[in-house]
Design a protein around this motif. Structure first.
Motif, PDB file in Angstrom:
ATOM      1  N   UNK A   1     -15.344   9.666 -16.110  1.00 54.56           N
ATOM      2  CA  UNK A   1     -13.723  10.115 -15.805  1.00 54.56           C
ATOM      3  C   UNK A   1     -14.243   9.903 -13.964  1.00 54.56           C
ATOM      4  N   UNK A   2     -15.328  10.084 -13.692  1.00 53.12           N
ATOM      5  CA  UNK A   2     -15.971   9.965 -12.337  1.00 53.12           C
ATOM      6  C   UNK A   2     -15.173   8.902 -11.920  1.00 53.12           C
ATOM      7  N   UNK A   3     -15.220   8.243 -10.514  1.00 56.37           N
ATOM      8  CA  UNK A   3     -15.458   7.608  -9.687  1.00 56.37           C
ATOM      9  C   UNK A   3     -16.668   7.483  -8.803  1.00 56.37           C
ATOM     10  N   UNK A   4     -17.016   8.634  -8.301  1.00 58.70           N
ATOM     11  CA  UNK A   4     -17.855   9.876  -7.995  1.00 58.70           C
ATOM     12  C   UNK A   4     -18.668  11.338  -9.135  1.00 58.70           C
ATOM     13  N   UNK A   5     -19.888  10.824  -9.173  1.00 62.57           N
ATOM     14  CA  UNK A   5     -20.734  11.926 -10.105  1.00 62.57           C
ATOM     15  C   UNK A   5     -21.774  12.876  -8.962  1.00 62.57           C
ATOM     16  N   UNK A   6     -21.275  14.363  -9.435  1.00 62.57           N
ATOM     17  CA  UNK A   6     -22.254  15.240  -9.141  1.00 62.57           C
ATOM     18  C   UNK A   6     -23.121  15.708  -9.947  1.00 62.57           C
ATOM     19  N   UNK A   7     -23.996  15.596 -10.158  1.00 65.25           N
ATOM     20  CA  UNK A   7     -25.251  15.526 -10.696  1.00 65.25           C
ATOM     21  C   UNK A   7     -25.722  17.699 -10.491  1.00 65.25           C
ATOM     22  N   UNK A   8     -25.517  18.482 -11.213  1.00 64.75           N
ATOM     23  CA  UNK A   8     -26.739  19.342 -10.986  1.00 64.75           C
ATOM     24  C   UNK A   8     -27.160  20.586 -12.336  1.00 64.75           C
TER      25      UNK A   8
END
Length: 235
Positions: A87-94
């Protein structure tokens, strides 16, 4: 000014002269996939939705995130980590840092070429020996090995979830969010998302310099403003 920061400033100047920065950095809204929606991921999901972005939150138990998605409204949805990566154009990995290598293997195709904001911190007491090795190398370079093919930026690892919730968009000088990455356009996207979340971005340098604000550095405990952080790091 360091050679890296000089190149970054020059690139931004050229983009202005050419009539605009990369599309991701200036689009009205971004699609952000959040892999690992715990305290950090949940706080940022709220802040980014409030800023007008769309988010897909994910975790090992996505059904537990549905109440938060309903609270945040139509710009928030829930999925699996794979769906969030798609889905993401940008990914947050947390995620807990020990999970980073497996995510890099399992989602390599979905993450390839995307801007990925890595907020994880290697903590030996939780993550075991791999965290000791990552700390010695520096989390920026360690994550680069675990996540090949992404446009990696270290971001949001030097702030607590409490401060993300309580200090966003505060009046006066804002808290700083240090950033490090080798991809200048990805750094610009990260800086925009830091600003949209209500904080001040500070570009520290390439991924190798992320070690300067790793968890063990104590930066998060000092809660510096952008001006103070630049003084602390000699930028």
């Amino acid at each position: 000014m360091s050679p890296f920061l000089h190149r970054f400033a020059t690139a931004l100047g050229l983009l202005v002269l050419l009539g605009g920065a990369p599309a991701l950095a200036h689009a009205d809204a971004l699609r952000i996939g959040i892999i690992g929606t715990g305290n950090i991921g949940g706080a940022l999901a709220r802040l980014w939705v409030e800023a007008g972005h769309e988010v897909m939150m994910s975790s090992r138990h996505p059904e537990r995130l549905q109440p938060l998605a309903l609270e945040l409204g139509e710009r928030a949805r829930v999925g699996t980590p794979r769906e969030a990566a798609e889905f993401g154009q940008v990914i947050l990995l947390a995620v807990p840092y020990a999970a980073t290598p497996q995510i890099g293997r399992d989602l390599a195709g979905e993450l390839a070429g995307k801007v990925l904001l890595d907020a994880g911190n290697p903590r030996p007491e939780r993550d075991g020996p791999m965290a000791e090795e990552a700390r010695e190398l520096g989390a920026g370079l360690a994550s680069q090995r675990f996540l090949p093919g992404v446009r990696l930026v270290r971001a949001f690892n030097a702030i607590s979830a409490h401060n993300l919730r309580s200090q966003a968009h505060r009046s006066g000088e804002k808290l700083a969010i240090p950033l490090a990455g080798d991809d200048e356009a990805a750094l610009e996207v990260a800086a925009r998302l830091v600003t949209d979340a209500g904080f001040d971005p500070v570009i520290v340098g390439p991924l190798a310099t992320a070690k300067r604000f790793d968890f063990a550095s104590g930066i998060s405990a000092r809660m510096p403003t952008a001006r103070e952080l630049r003084e602390i790091l000699g930028l």
